[in-house]
Design an enzyme around this catalytic site. Structure first.
Site, PDB file in Angstrom:
ATOM      1  N   THR A 124      -0.210   6.051   7.007  1.00 44.30           N
ATOM      2  CA  THR A 124      -0.520   5.748   8.401  1.00 44.30           C
ATOM      3  C   THR A 124      -1.962   6.118   8.750  1.00 44.30           C
ATOM      4  O   THR A 124      -2.545   7.015   8.116  1.00 44.30           O
ATOM      5  CB  THR A 124       0.439   6.528   9.331  1.00 44.30           C
ATOM      6  OG1 THR A 124      -0.026   6.461  10.677  1.00 44.30           O
ATOM      7  CG2 THR A 124       0.537   8.008   8.936  1.00 44.30           C
ATOM      8  N   ASP A 125      -2.498   5.460   9.758  1.00 50.34           N
ATOM      9  CA  ASP A 125      -3.856   5.821  10.208  1.00 50.34           C
ATOM     10  C   ASP A 125      -3.918   7.244  10.751  1.00 50.34           C
ATOM     11  O   ASP A 125      -4.986   7.860  10.778  1.00 50.34           O
ATOM     12  CB  ASP A 125      -4.365   4.817  11.262  1.00 50.34           C
ATOM     13  CG  ASP A 125      -3.520   4.753  12.536  1.00 50.34           C
ATOM     14  OD1 ASP A 125      -2.434   5.362  12.577  1.00 50.34           O
ATOM     15  OD2 ASP A 125      -3.963   4.074  13.489  1.00 50.34           O
ATOM     16  N   GLU A 126      -2.762   7.775  11.169  1.00 50.01           N
ATOM     17  CA  GLU A 126      -2.771   9.110  11.799  1.00 50.01           C
ATOM     18  C   GLU A 126      -3.225  10.208  10.862  1.00 50.01           C
ATOM     19  O   GLU A 126      -3.584  11.297  11.318  1.00 50.01           O
ATOM     20  CB  GLU A 126      -1.377   9.461  12.330  1.00 50.01           C
ATOM     21  CG  GLU A 126      -0.963   8.557  13.446  1.00 50.01           C
ATOM     22  CD  GLU A 126       0.210   9.084  14.255  1.00 50.01           C
ATOM     23  OE1 GLU A 126       0.456  10.292  14.277  1.00 50.01           O
ATOM     24  OE2 GLU A 126       0.875   8.243  14.872  1.00 50.01           O
ATOM     25  N   TYR A 151       3.804  15.534  12.015  1.00 52.89           N
ATOM     26  CA  TYR A 151       4.103  14.252  11.347  1.00 52.89           C
ATOM     27  C   TYR A 151       2.915  13.802  10.506  1.00 52.89           C
ATOM     28  O   TYR A 151       3.047  13.484   9.312  1.00 52.89           O
ATOM     29  CB  TYR A 151       4.448  13.181  12.399  1.00 52.89           C
ATOM     30  CG  TYR A 151       4.331  11.761  11.870  1.00 52.89           C
ATOM     31  CD1 TYR A 151       5.253  11.259  10.954  1.00 52.89           C
ATOM     32  CD2 TYR A 151       3.274  10.920  12.268  1.00 52.89           C
ATOM     33  CE1 TYR A 151       5.135   9.961  10.450  1.00 52.89           C
ATOM     34  CE2 TYR A 151       3.157   9.628  11.771  1.00 52.89           C
ATOM     35  CZ  TYR A 151       4.084   9.158  10.862  1.00 52.89           C
ATOM     36  OH  TYR A 151       3.962   7.888  10.356  1.00 52.89           O
ATOM     37  N   LYS A 155       2.444  13.279   6.382  1.00 55.84           N
ATOM     38  CA  LYS A 155       2.056  12.004   5.745  1.00 55.84           C
ATOM     39  C   LYS A 155       0.769  12.181   4.928  1.00 55.84           C
ATOM     40  O   LYS A 155       0.593  11.564   3.872  1.00 55.84           O
ATOM     41  CB  LYS A 155       1.876  10.903   6.799  1.00 55.84           C
ATOM     42  CG  LYS A 155       3.145  10.474   7.520  1.00 55.84           C
ATOM     43  CD  LYS A 155       4.172   9.776   6.630  1.00 55.84           C
ATOM     44  CE  LYS A 155       3.761   8.393   6.201  1.00 55.84           C
ATOM     45  NZ  LYS A 155       4.871   7.679   5.488  1.00 55.84           N
TER      46      LYS A 155
END
Ligand code: NAD
Ligand code: TDX
Length: 339
Positions: A124-126, A151, A155
């Site tokens: 994810t970009d996060e 989260y 990741k």
């Protein structure tokens, strides 16, 4: 026929990916391995061609069950399985670390043991943290990993175990980092389906902080096509940022959903901000465009209209979720009961 192993295929993006593969890639059989957590839903797979799809209920943290389920002659593992909701990770992080990190390691070990040709990690970009407001900065593949939520940290850690499996054991890996997805069958804890469901039920719409956080939105099928192309054309060991160059303020999305549904803006309720709330995500997808030959096919207007139509036509799907354990989740998260 080529065998592929998809984890988390009963969730929002995994089920869309399975539909895409069944429709567009007739040479592949799918084993779909999913623990059916609160976010996994076999209704998401209704109507698909079962002759090329086998569902196995199982936990990616269970080494034996993973090894038993993964086909012997396996072309690729696509790892979608994850705890995926930032707010839940703020409340309690344990399950995020277990599934997202340990689970990924166990899948990598199994892929190595079974000589799987390629491991695709859906990230994810996060993992890249937050960008300043109103700047001309974008996330690129060389942006540092600086996750801000539990989260995102889980990741990012998953990306590191993927990298380590490649560097140490020579596993062929590719990572995709996508922005915010929207579309049919997204669990109504995430912004767009939550706001549609609440508006349809004349409930208030909880907007965090000033509503000016920015996310970069992509229609789920466009993300799924990018994942397939990363498997087919991506260079081993590389990461690919996936985004549709579609930055939106949260508050603008909420207002436009209300307008489309014919509901008043007075339903908007500004609530206490999310802890550690990332301000802005914005993705530069140039590498995926150039190396994978990928581009998004669905405009924001088309995608939003399709999404709203789906939720309007599938209110039973939403109501079955809203009538289950979701009610107590909602009360603990927002301090208000659903009607
Ligand atoms: P989701 O929460 O809708 O689905 C997750 C699925 O994983 C569910 O079916 C669940 O049952 C399954 N699962 C959870 N724990 C498991 C375990 N221990 N073993 C086996 N299965 C398990 O999530 P989503 O939105 O479809 O996201 C899928 C993937 O894409 C995730 O890895 C997420 O980090 C990533 N991603 C999501 C977005 C987004 O906007 N939703 C954007 C970028 C990346
Ligand atoms: O009730 C809400 N009110 C609100 O203002 C909710 C649920 C969200 N928001 C805001 C927070 C974010 O700025 O909307 C924005 C989007 O929130 P989410 O839908 O929870 O997504 P986000 O936190 O951006 O993370 C998503 O994108 C990256 C996915 O959930 C992740 O799985 C993905 O990796």
């Amino acid at each position: 026929m080529k065998e592929i192993f998809v984890t988390g295929g009963a969730g929002f993006i995994g089920s869309a990916f399975i539909r895409l593969v069944l429709d567009e890639h007739p040479g592949s059989n799918i084993v779909n391995f999913d623990a059916l957590t609160y976010a996994g839903n076999l209704e998401n797979l209704e109507g698909i061609d079962d002759s090329r799809h086998t569902f196995i209920k199982g936990d990616i943290c269970g080494r034996d069950e993973v090894l038993a389920a993964m086909p012997d002659d396996c072309e690729a593992v696509f790892n979608f399985a994850a705890e995926s909701h930032v707010d839940r990770s703020i409340h309690s992080a344990d399950e995020f670390l277990r599934t997202n990190i340990i689970g990924t390691q166990i899948l990598l070990d199994a892929a190595r043991e079974k000589n799987v040709r390629r491991f695709v990690q859906v990230s994810t970009d996060e993992v890249m943290g937050s960008l300043p407001d109103e700047s001309d900065e974008f996330f690129t593949e060389s942006s540092p990993l600086q996750p801000n939520s539990p989260y995102a940290a889980s990741k990012a850690a998953a990306e590191f175990v993927v990298r380590a499996a490649r560097e140490t054991h020579g596993v062929d890996t590719v990572v995709t980092r996508c922005g915010n997805n929207y579309g049919p069958r997204q669990f109504p804890e995430k912004l767009i389906p939550l706001m549609i469901a609440n508006a349809m039920n004349d409930e208030s719409l909880p907007v965090y902080g000033d509503g000016k956080n920015v996310r970069d939105w992509i229609y789920v099928d466009d993300h799924c096509r990018a994942i397939w192309l990363a498997f087919k054309k991506g260079r081993s060991g590389e990461a690919y940022n996936i985004g549709a160059r579609n930055e939106q303020y949260n508050i603008d999305i909420v207002k436009s959903l209300l307008d489309s549904l014919g509901k008043p803006h007075s339903l908007i309720n500004y609530v206490t901000d999310r802890l550690g709330h990332d301000r802005r995500y914005a993705i530069d997808p140039a590498k995926a465009e150039t190396e994978l030959g990928w581009k998004p096919l669905t405009t924001w207007e088309q995608g939003l209209a399709k999404t709203i139509d789906w939720y309007r036509e599938n209110q039973d799907w939403v109501n079955r979720i809203r009538n289950g354990e979701y009610r107590s989740y909602y009360k603990s998260m927002y301090g208000a009961a659903l009607k």
